[in-house]
Design a protein around this motif. Structure first.
Motif, PDB file in Angstrom:
ATOM      1  N   HIS A  10       0.825  -1.223   0.000  1.00 16.91           N
ATOM      2  CA  HIS A  10       0.000   0.000   0.000  1.00 16.91           C
ATOM      3  C   HIS A  10       0.852   1.263   0.000  1.00 16.91           C
ATOM      4  O   HIS A  10       0.331   2.361   0.120  1.00 16.91           O
ATOM      5  CB  HIS A  10      -0.926   0.005   1.230  1.00 16.91           C
ATOM      6  N   TYR A  11       2.153   1.068  -0.092  1.00 21.57           N
ATOM      7  CA  TYR A  11       3.069   2.218   0.013  1.00 21.57           C
ATOM      8  C   TYR A  11       2.755   3.297  -1.038  1.00 21.57           C
ATOM      9  O   TYR A  11       2.613   4.471  -0.707  1.00 21.57           O
ATOM     10  CB  TYR A  11       4.513   1.718  -0.124  1.00 21.57           C
ATOM     11  N   ALA A  12       2.634   2.877  -2.295  1.00 22.96           N
ATOM     12  CA  ALA A  12       2.454   3.866  -3.372  1.00 22.96           C
ATOM     13  C   ALA A  12       1.194   4.693  -3.133  1.00 22.96           C
ATOM     14  O   ALA A  12       1.190   5.910  -3.329  1.00 22.96           O
ATOM     15  CB  ALA A  12       2.380   3.158  -4.721  1.00 22.96           C
ATOM     16  N   VAL A  25       4.967   4.868   5.888  1.00 24.91           N
ATOM     17  CA  VAL A  25       6.356   4.925   5.370  1.00 24.91           C
ATOM     18  C   VAL A  25       7.251   4.077   6.266  1.00 24.91           C
ATOM     19  O   VAL A  25       6.891   3.732   7.397  1.00 24.91           O
ATOM     20  CB  VAL A  25       6.870   6.381   5.279  1.00 24.91           C
ATOM     21  N   SER A  26       8.438   3.762   5.750  1.00 26.03           N
ATOM     22  CA  SER A  26       9.259   2.740   6.432  1.00 26.03           C
ATOM     23  C   SER A  26      10.067   3.260   7.626  1.00 26.03           C
ATOM     24  O   SER A  26      10.425   2.502   8.505  1.00 26.03           O
ATOM     25  CB  SER A  26      10.236   2.136   5.431  1.00 26.03           C
ATOM     26  N   ARG A  27      10.426   4.533   7.613  1.00 24.11           N
ATOM     27  CA  ARG A  27      11.321   5.130   8.618  1.00 24.11           C
ATOM     28  C   ARG A  27      12.684   4.424   8.649  1.00 24.11           C
ATOM     29  O   ARG A  27      13.342   4.354   9.689  1.00 24.11           O
ATOM     30  CB  ARG A  27      10.664   5.124  10.001  1.00 24.11           C
ATOM     31  N   TRP A  64      16.230   6.924  -5.146  1.00 19.79           N
ATOM     32  CA  TRP A  64      16.451   8.379  -5.073  1.00 19.79           C
ATOM     33  C   TRP A  64      17.693   8.658  -4.220  1.00 19.79           C
ATOM     34  O   TRP A  64      18.492   9.532  -4.521  1.00 19.79           O
ATOM     35  CB  TRP A  64      15.235   9.096  -4.462  1.00 19.79           C
ATOM     36  N   ARG A  65      17.836   7.885  -3.123  1.00 17.20           N
ATOM     37  CA  ARG A  65      19.023   8.082  -2.269  1.00 17.20           C
ATOM     38  C   ARG A  65      20.311   7.859  -3.073  1.00 17.20           C
ATOM     39  O   ARG A  65      21.228   8.669  -3.052  1.00 17.20           O
ATOM     40  CB  ARG A  65      18.973   7.097  -1.091  1.00 17.20           C
ATOM     41  N   THR A  66      20.343   6.728  -3.793  1.00 16.60           N
ATOM     42  CA  THR A  66      21.547   6.393  -4.574  1.00 16.60           C
ATOM     43  C   THR A  66      21.781   7.436  -5.667  1.00 16.60           C
ATOM     44  O   THR A  66      22.909   7.871  -5.892  1.00 16.60           O
ATOM     45  CB  THR A  66      21.372   4.998  -5.219  1.00 16.60           C
TER      46      THR A  66
HETATM   47  C1  LIG Z   1      13.924  19.208   1.940  1.00 20.44           C
HETATM   48  C2  LIG Z   1      14.235  17.741   2.072  1.00 20.44           C
HETATM   49  C3  LIG Z   1      15.351  17.322   2.777  1.00 20.44           C
HETATM   50  C4  LIG Z   1      15.681  15.965   2.869  1.00 20.44           C
HETATM   51  N1  LIG Z   1      16.785  15.599   3.580  1.00 20.44           N
HETATM   52  C5  LIG Z   1      17.116  14.284   3.674  1.00 20.44           C
HETATM   53  C6  LIG Z   1      18.255  13.863   4.412  1.00 20.44           C
HETATM   54  O1  LIG Z   1      19.020  14.668   4.957  1.00 20.44           O
HETATM   55  N2  LIG Z   1      18.502  12.524   4.490  1.00 20.44           N
HETATM   56  C7  LIG Z   1      17.694  11.595   3.893  1.00 20.44           C
HETATM   57  O2  LIG Z   1      17.958  10.400   4.024  1.00 20.44           O
HETATM   58  N3  LIG Z   1      16.633  11.978   3.165  1.00 20.44           N
HETATM   59  C8  LIG Z   1      16.306  13.272   3.039  1.00 20.44           C
HETATM   60  N4  LIG Z   1      15.196  13.642   2.322  1.00 20.44           N
HETATM   61  C9  LIG Z   1      14.460  12.606   1.559  1.00 20.44           C
HETATM   62  C10 LIG Z   1      13.273  11.946   2.275  1.00 20.44           C
HETATM   63  O3  LIG Z   1      12.457  12.923   2.849  1.00 20.44           O
HETATM   64  C11 LIG Z   1      13.698  10.950   3.347  1.00 20.44           C
HETATM   65  O4  LIG Z   1      14.663  10.040   2.844  1.00 20.44           O
HETATM   66  C12 LIG Z   1      12.490  10.127   3.819  1.00 20.44           C
HETATM   67  O5  LIG Z   1      11.489  11.007   4.286  1.00 20.44           O
HETATM   68  C13 LIG Z   1      12.914   9.173   4.908  1.00 20.44           C
HETATM   69  O6  LIG Z   1      11.810   8.605   5.539  1.00 20.44           O
HETATM   70  P1  LIG Z   1      11.442   7.068   5.372  1.00 20.44           P
HETATM   71  O7  LIG Z   1      12.639   6.227   5.616  1.00 20.44           O
HETATM   72  O8  LIG Z   1      10.242   6.822   6.216  1.00 20.44           O
HETATM   73  O9  LIG Z   1      11.075   7.032   3.821  1.00 20.44           O
HETATM   74  P2  LIG Z   1      10.286   5.960   2.932  1.00 20.44           P
HETATM   75  O10 LIG Z   1       9.197   6.700   2.240  1.00 20.44           O
HETATM   76  O11 LIG Z   1       9.924   4.762   3.676  1.00 20.44           O
HETATM   77  O12 LIG Z   1      11.349   5.606   1.798  1.00 20.44           O
HETATM   78  C14 LIG Z   1      12.231   4.492   1.892  1.00 20.44           C
HETATM   79  C15 LIG Z   1      13.658   4.970   1.715  1.00 20.44           C
HETATM   80  O13 LIG Z   1      13.825   5.548   0.415  1.00 20.44           O
HETATM   81  C16 LIG Z   1      14.725   6.661   0.496  1.00 20.44           C
HETATM   82  N5  LIG Z   1      14.001   7.874   0.115  1.00 20.44           N
HETATM   83  C17 LIG Z   1      12.674   8.097   0.199  1.00 20.44           C
HETATM   84  N6  LIG Z   1      12.361   9.312  -0.302  1.00 20.44           N
HETATM   85  C18 LIG Z   1      13.521   9.861  -0.687  1.00 20.44           C
HETATM   86  C19 LIG Z   1      13.870  11.104  -1.290  1.00 20.44           C
HETATM   87  N7  LIG Z   1      12.942  12.003  -1.624  1.00 20.44           N
HETATM   88  N8  LIG Z   1      15.177  11.364  -1.528  1.00 20.44           N
HETATM   89  C20 LIG Z   1      16.128  10.451  -1.228  1.00 20.44           C
HETATM   90  N9  LIG Z   1      15.860   9.242  -0.681  1.00 20.44           N
HETATM   91  C21 LIG Z   1      14.576   8.965  -0.415  1.00 20.44           C
HETATM   92  C22 LIG Z   1      15.201   6.740   1.932  1.00 20.44           C
HETATM   93  O14 LIG Z   1      16.394   6.027   2.042  1.00 20.44           O
HETATM   94  C23 LIG Z   1      14.069   6.065   2.689  1.00 20.44           C
HETATM   95  O15 LIG Z   1      14.486   5.510   3.913  1.00 20.44           O
HETATM   96  C24 LIG Z   1      14.849  15.003   2.217  1.00 20.44           C
HETATM   97  C25 LIG Z   1      13.722  15.437   1.508  1.00 20.44           C
HETATM   98  C26 LIG Z   1      13.419  16.771   1.447  1.00 20.44           C
HETATM   99  C27 LIG Z   1      12.185  17.202   0.676  1.00 20.44           C
END
Ligand SMILES: Cc1cc2nc3c(=O)[nH]c(=O)nc-3n(C[C@H](O)[C@H](O)[C@H](O)COP(=O)(O)OP(=O)(O)OC[C@H]3O[C@@H](n4cnc5c(N)ncnc54)[C@H](O)[C@@H]3O)c2cc1C
Length: 403
Positions: A10-12, A25-27, A64-66
Motif C-alpha cells: 500500500h506504500y504507493a 512509510v518505512s522510517r 532516489w538516495r543512490t
Molecule cells: C527538503 C528535504 C530534505 C531531505 N533531507 C534528507 C536527508 O538529509 N537525508 C535523507 O535520508 N533523506 C532526506 N530527504 C528525503 C526523504 O524525505 C527521506 O529520505 C524520507 O522522508 C525518509 O523517511 P522514510 O525512511 O520513512 O522514507 P520511505 O518513504 O519509507 O522511503 C524508503 C527509503 O527511500 C529513500 N528515500 C525516500 N524518499 C527519498 C527522497 N525524496 N530522496 C532520497 N531518498 C529517499 C530513503 O532512504 C528512505 O528511507 C529530504 C527530503 C526533502 C524534501
C-alpha cells in the motif's frame, strides 16, 4: 525492514499522507543513511517477496538516495559552494533575517502547522518526506529565507542527515535542481494529505493560500559541470602489510561486501568530539551517531575477531594517525567517505598518514560503482535504466506475493 514489509503493497497509495505514527512509510532512513542497512539488501528482500510493479514506487524511493549520492559525487563543487554560502550567510546576512530564520527553526513562525513540523523535527530527528517538502517550501517561498540556511538547519537535526539527499532536495524545492520547477507549499495540498487534527489550529494558514504562494526564485551560482569520479578500488589490494579498518559513519557494514574476508589486525571508529567542537549537530543526532558507530563496531568485532577502538576525536586526521602508529599498521582500508563533512577531511587524513608512511586504501562498493555513473542527468532516465535491470530480479509470477 521486516516489520514494514506487510505495509509495502500500500506504500504507493498511502505514502504521501502525513499524520501521527507515520505508519505508511518505512522510517528506514536513519539506518540506510549510515549503511547499517544496505540499499542492496532492501532491494533484494523486497524483490524476493513482491513482483516489481507492486513495489516499483518504493524501489524508486530507495534509488532516489543512490541517485542523489551519485549526482553529488559527480559534482562535488555543489557541496563545497553550499557550505561556503552557509558560513557567508551567518556572517553577512542582516540581523533581522537571521533572527527570523532562528524563530522559524524554533517553531515560532506563527504558522501553526509549520511550527508543529519544526518542533517534531527537533524533538524526534525525523520528518515525513511530504512534511520536509512543505516546510522547506514554506522556508523558501513564504518566509523568503535563503535555502542554504534551511538545509543547514535540517542537517543539524535529522537523524538521517545526508549531504546529498538534503542539499539536493533543498535545491529542488528552491527551483535550482530542476530548472523551472519549484516546490510550493499550498493549503489545498496540506488539506488533502495532512491529518485533519494537525490542521485544527489554523493560525497562519492564510499565508499558504494557493493563490498567494508564488515561487521565490533563487539564482544558480554554482557550476554544475560533471567531474570525473575519483579512481577507487573495488577490492583491497592483496599485499597491504599489517592492515587496519577505519569504520565511519558513511558505511557501517564492513562485514558485508568486498571487505568481508580481509584479515584486519585492528579496527577503529571515531565519534565527533565534545559538542563545543562540533556545534553543527543536535544532541539527538550526536547520540544517534554514537549508537550507529557502536553498532557497526560490535558487528565488526564479532565478524573480524580483532580489537576494536571506538573513541571521541577532535581531529580525525590526528586520531587515525595516532591509532595506526600505536597498532603498527602499514595501511588503513576503508569504504571511501562520500562528498560531505567526512569527505571534506580526506585530504588532511591522507597527508597526516603519508607523513608516517601509512597508506590509505579507499574502496567503492559495487552498488555505488554500478549506479553512480548513471546519475549524470535527470532521475527518470536514471530510473529507466535501473528498472530494466530490477525487473529481471523480481519475484516469479508463480510465487505468491506478501500482500
Ligand atoms: C527538503 C528535504 C530534505 C531531505 N533531507 C534528507 C536527508 O538529509 N537525508 C535523507 O535520508 N533523506 C532526506 N530527504 C528525503 C526523504 O524525505 C527521506 O529520505 C524520507 O522522508 C525518509 O523517511 P522514510 O525512511 O520513512 O522514507 P520511505 O518513504 O519509507 O522511503 C524508503 C527509503 O527511500 C529513500 N528515500 C525516500 N524518499 C527519498 C527522497 N525524496 N530522496 C532520497 N531518498 C529517499 C530513503 O532512504 C528512505 O528511507 C529530504 C527530503 C526533502 C524534501
Amino acid at each position: 525492514m521486516e516489520a514494514f514489509l506487510p505495509f509495502l503493497a500500500h506504500y504507493a497509495a498511502k505514502r504521501n499522507a502525513v499524520g501521527p505514527g507515520h505508519r505508511a512509510v518505512s522510517r528506514l532512513s536513519p539506518a540506510l543513511r549510515h549503511r547499517l542497512l544496505l540499499e542492496e539488501e532492501v532491494v533484494a528482500t523486497v524483490l524476493n517477496r513482491f513482483r516489481f510493479p507492486t513495489v516499483e514506487k518504493f524501489l524508486q524511493e530507495i534509488h532516489w538516495r543512490t541517485y542523489w549520492k551519485g549526482w553529488l559525487e559527480l559534482r562535488p563543487q555543489v557541496w563545497r559552494h553550499y557550505r561556503e554560502r552557509v558560513k557567508w550567510l551567518h556572517a553577512n546576512l542582516d540581523k533581522p533575517e537571521l533572527r527570523r530564520a532562528e524563530a522559524v527553526g524554533n517553531g515560532q513562525s506563527g504558522t501553526a502547522i509549520m511550527d508543529r513540523f519544526a518542533r517534531e523535527l527537533t524533538a524526534t530527528g525525523y520528518l515525513h518526506n511530504h512534511a520536509r517538502m512543505w516546510w522547506a517550501g514554506f522556508w523558501v517561498h513564504v518566509e523568503k529565507l535563503p535555502w542554504e540556511l534551511g538545509a543547514d538547519f535540517f542537517l543539524r537535526h535529522l537523524l538521517d542527515a545526508d549531504p546529498a539527499s538534503n542539499t539536493l532536495s533543498w535545491r529542488w524545492v528552491a527551483g535550482l535542481q530542476t530548472p523551472g520547477k519549484t516546490y510550493l507549499p499550498r493549503r489545498s495540498n496540506l488539506e488533502k494529505y495532512c491529518a485533519p487534527e494537525w490542521l485544527q489550529d489554523e493560525s497562519g494558514l492564510h499565508r499558504l493560500a494557493d493563490e498567494i504562494v508564488l515561487p521565490f526564485r533563487a539564482s544558480e551560482t554554482t557550476s554544475l559541470e560533471i567531474q570525473p569520479l575519483p579512481e577507487l578500488l573495488s577490492a583491497p589490494v592483496p599485499r597491504l602489510g599489517r592492515v587496519g579498518l577505519w569504520l565511519h559513519e558513511d558505511d557501517c557494514a564492513p562485514e558485508m561486501g568486498p571487505l568481508q574476508a580481509v584479515p584486519f589486525a585492528a579496527i577503529a571508529a571515531f565519534r565527533p568530539a565534545v559538542p563545543s567542537q562540533s556545534p553543527d549537530m543536535s544532541s539527538l543526532r550526536r547520540t544517534h551517531l554514537a549508537s550507529v558507530l557502536q553498532d557497526g563496531c560490535n558487528r565488526a568485532a564479532r565478524h573480524f575477531s580483532c580489537a576494536v577502538t571506538l573513541e571521541d576525536s577532535a581531529s580525525l586526521a590526528a586520531s587515525l594517525t595516532a591509532w595506526a602508529v600505536a597498532e603498527k599498521l602499514e595501511s588503513i582500508v576503508a569504504y571511501s567517505p562520500f562528498v560531505g563533512p567526512l569527505g571534506d577531511q580526506l585530504d588532511s587524513i591522507r597527508t597526516a598518514l603519508a607523513e608516517r608512511g601509512i597508506q590509505l586504501c579507499l574502496l567503492r562498493r559495487p552498488w555505488d560503482a554500478q549506479w553512480f555513473p548513471l546519475a549524470k542527468s535527470g532521475f527518470f532516465p536514471y530510473w529507466a535504466k535501473v528498472a530494466a535491470r530490477l525487473r529481471m530480479h523480481s519475484a516469479p509470477q508463480s510465487q505468491p506475493e506478501l500482500l
